[in-house]
Design an enzyme around this catalytic site. Structure first.
Site, mmCIF file in Angstrom:
data_model
loop_
_atom_site.group_PDB
_atom_site.id
_atom_site.type_symbol
_atom_site.label_atom_id
_atom_site.label_comp_id
_atom_site.label_asym_id
_atom_site.label_seq_id
_atom_site.Cartn_x
_atom_site.Cartn_y
_atom_site.Cartn_z
ATOM 1 N N LYS A 26 -40.159 -23.086 63.621
ATOM 2 C CA LYS A 26 -41.099 -22.125 63.014
ATOM 3 C C LYS A 26 -40.536 -20.710 63.037
ATOM 4 O O LYS A 26 -40.837 -19.915 62.147
ATOM 5 C CB LYS A 26 -42.471 -22.206 63.695
ATOM 6 C CG LYS A 26 -43.161 -23.533 63.409
ATOM 7 C CD LYS A 26 -44.666 -23.450 63.306
ATOM 8 C CE LYS A 26 -45.211 -24.748 62.741
ATOM 9 N NZ LYS A 26 -46.657 -24.862 62.735
ATOM 10 N N LYS A 55 -40.265 -34.264 58.120
ATOM 11 C CA LYS A 55 -41.665 -34.707 58.203
ATOM 12 C C LYS A 55 -42.492 -34.114 57.060
ATOM 13 O O LYS A 55 -42.184 -33.014 56.579
ATOM 14 C CB LYS A 55 -42.275 -34.360 59.568
ATOM 15 C CG LYS A 55 -42.715 -32.938 59.761
ATOM 16 C CD LYS A 55 -43.700 -32.819 60.954
ATOM 17 C CE LYS A 55 -44.240 -31.403 61.042
ATOM 18 N NZ LYS A 55 -45.326 -31.222 61.965
ATOM 19 N N LYS A 112 -47.605 -29.378 55.911
ATOM 20 C CA LYS A 112 -48.462 -28.486 55.107
ATOM 21 C C LYS A 112 -47.659 -27.367 54.466
ATOM 22 O O LYS A 112 -47.990 -26.862 53.416
ATOM 23 C CB LYS A 112 -49.486 -27.807 56.006
ATOM 24 C CG LYS A 112 -50.560 -28.692 56.532
ATOM 25 C CD LYS A 112 -51.311 -27.926 57.624
ATOM 26 C CE LYS A 112 -52.103 -28.868 58.488
ATOM 27 N NZ LYS A 112 -52.121 -28.484 59.890
HETATM 28 N N1 AQP Z 1 -45.718 -35.890 59.009
HETATM 29 C C1 AQP Z 1 -46.507 -36.265 60.006
HETATM 30 N N2 AQP Z 1 -46.537 -37.571 60.375
HETATM 31 C C2 AQP Z 1 -47.346 -37.978 61.378
HETATM 32 N N3 AQP Z 1 -48.160 -37.157 62.073
HETATM 33 C C3 AQP Z 1 -48.158 -35.849 61.732
HETATM 34 N N4 AQP Z 1 -48.846 -34.796 62.208
HETATM 35 C C4 AQP Z 1 -48.482 -33.692 61.504
HETATM 36 N N5 AQP Z 1 -47.560 -33.997 60.583
HETATM 37 C C5 AQP Z 1 -47.340 -35.338 60.689
HETATM 38 C C6 AQP Z 1 -49.836 -34.848 63.277
HETATM 39 O O1 AQP Z 1 -51.028 -34.275 62.780
HETATM 40 C C7 AQP Z 1 -51.740 -33.700 63.878
HETATM 41 C C8 AQP Z 1 -52.220 -32.327 63.513
HETATM 42 O O2 AQP Z 1 -51.117 -31.501 63.281
HETATM 43 P P1 AQP Z 1 -51.201 -29.931 63.259
HETATM 44 O O3 AQP Z 1 -52.500 -29.484 62.780
HETATM 45 O O4 AQP Z 1 -50.688 -29.400 64.534
HETATM 46 O O5 AQP Z 1 -50.253 -29.608 62.119
HETATM 47 P P2 AQP Z 1 -48.734 -29.512 62.097
HETATM 48 O O6 AQP Z 1 -48.080 -30.532 62.940
HETATM 49 O O7 AQP Z 1 -48.349 -28.124 62.286
HETATM 50 O O8 AQP Z 1 -48.701 -29.970 60.619
HETATM 51 P P3 AQP Z 1 -47.787 -29.510 59.544
HETATM 52 O O9 AQP Z 1 -48.312 -30.195 58.334
HETATM 53 O O10 AQP Z 1 -46.386 -29.778 59.914
HETATM 54 O O11 AQP Z 1 -48.037 -27.955 59.439
HETATM 55 P P4 AQP Z 1 -46.946 -26.844 59.395
HETATM 56 O O12 AQP Z 1 -46.267 -27.024 58.089
HETATM 57 O O13 AQP Z 1 -47.756 -25.584 59.467
HETATM 58 O O14 AQP Z 1 -46.059 -27.030 60.562
HETATM 59 C C9 AQP Z 1 -50.794 -33.694 65.062
HETATM 60 O O15 AQP Z 1 -51.174 -34.747 65.923
HETATM 61 C C10 AQP Z 1 -49.458 -33.995 64.466
HETATM 62 O O16 AQP Z 1 -48.648 -34.717 65.367
#
Ligand code: AQP
Length: 336
Positions: free
Chosen positions: A119, A201, A204
């Protein structure tokens, strides 16, 4: 009797950030499993808006997305009567636990977190201290509820390990205070990859909008995104090392239809990738349709949502307050 049974239930905690629309990765890696765990466990789920501000957010949009994420987890099947569903900033104990636990977390431990490195690279002009201490806030989220199991995707494994280390360290110094939590990872779906770059992965913040499917995408958008998914040149639907794109599509298909990889290979033997991509897109669109309908109904009833998140925060605060009191006592803070 019923109360006793309730007390014996193991505790589950998990959260999701309202930092954007909820993705198919969030859903298959986490939220879908949350709903399945409600019968067997005492479940506590949170929209972790305090985590979301580690990346710059537009305030009005964050408010709106927080409400939307709350409605969406209910639409996915979280029952606010069975589980505690609340918004993180409504329960002040999270901010307080964050400070206390930060003093039991080492700088070196936080420096090793891969999410911080990723990040920071993505947001070079805003490498704030909150981004660095994110895993401490997360440790507090989990430990405040004396959590036994944390259902998360594989990307959160390292943060969960840290929460365990902090709990063990605190317990070692002050005597038994926290339950040491275990991760709960789905057998299939713990890591859903981007449709455009299956080595990464699904996220978002993917700059390529076709790489990421959102739970609320209309069916035609879902079909289009799957149609343009990156695969390989073999044209054989088979789960094998090196076929990241097809492996990802098979994983998604298996999650939404319940079919094993073996069955999928049989069903699509002799068929081209075009047919398979269309089938995955259709299966996902069909699976998500009732969630989208329920979400629309919930968003039309803001008073109901408000009553749910208020009640959720009250229940969460009672549990978190008890743990925090214990922590303050052990640390040596003079009671008021
Ligand atoms: N690609 C993924 N596959 C499986 N599980 C996933 N999680 C996130 N991406 C995947 C799981 O979703 C839950 C909530 O995640 P979060 O709100 O912490 O979001 P994040 O991991 O920050 O999601 P993003 O989409 O990757 O956001 P950005 O782009 O902002 O970093 C968690 O249990 C996570 O493991």
């Amino acid at each position: 009797m019923e109360n006793q049974a309730q007390e014996r239930k193991k505790i589950i905690f998990s959260g999701i950030q309202p930092s954007g629309q909820i993705t198919l990765g969030n859903y298959l890696g986490a939220v879908r499993n949350w709903t399945q765990l409600q019968e067997e466990y005492r479940c506590i789920y949170s929209i972790v808006n305090m985590h979301a501000i580690t990346v710059r957010q537009d305030p009005a949009q964050l408010r709106q997305r927080t409400l939307e994420a709350y409605a969406l987890i209910l639409a996915c099947g979280i029952d606010p009567e069975k589980s505690i569903a609340f918004i993180q900033s409504h329960v002040k104990e999270h901010a307080e636990a964050n400070w206390a636990l930060a003093c039991y977390t080492q700088f070196g431990e936080l420096s090793r977190m891969t999410q911080f490195k990723d990040k920071s690279a993505k947001n070079p002009d805003n490498i704030n201290a909150g981004l660095f201490t994110y895993p401490v806030l997360m440790a507090g989220d989990i430990l405040l509820y004396q959590t036994d199991l944390v259902p998360v995707g594989l990307d959160q494994k390292q943060h969960l390990e840290l929460a365990r280390d902090v709990a063990i360290r605190f317990n070692g110094q002050h005597g038994n205070t926290f339950v040491v939590p275990d991760g709960y990872f789905p057998k299939v779906g713990a890591k859903i990859a981007s449709l455009q770059d299956p080595t990464k992965k699904m996220s978002k913040s993917d700059p390529n909008p076709r790489g990421c499917v959102y739970i609320l995408d209309p069916p035609e958008t879902i079909l289009k995104k799957f149609k343009s998914a990156v695969t390989d040149s073999e044209a054989q639907v088979a789960y094998r090392e090196g076929k990241d794109g097809i492996n990802n599509l098979m994983t998604i298909y298996s999650c939404v239809t319940g079919e094993t990889f073996e069955q999928i290979e049989k069903d699509f033997s002799g068929k081209g990738y075009g047919d398979f991509k269309a089938a995955v897109g259709q299966a996902v669109a069909d699976h998500l349709a009732p969630i989208r309908d329920q979400y629309a109904r919930l968003m039309a009833d803001k008073a109901y949502l408000e009553s749910c998140y208020r009640a959720g925060a009250q229940k969460a605060s009672r549990i978190a307050g008890r743990t925090l009191e214990k922590v303050y006592k052990k640390i040596g803070f003079l009671p008021q």
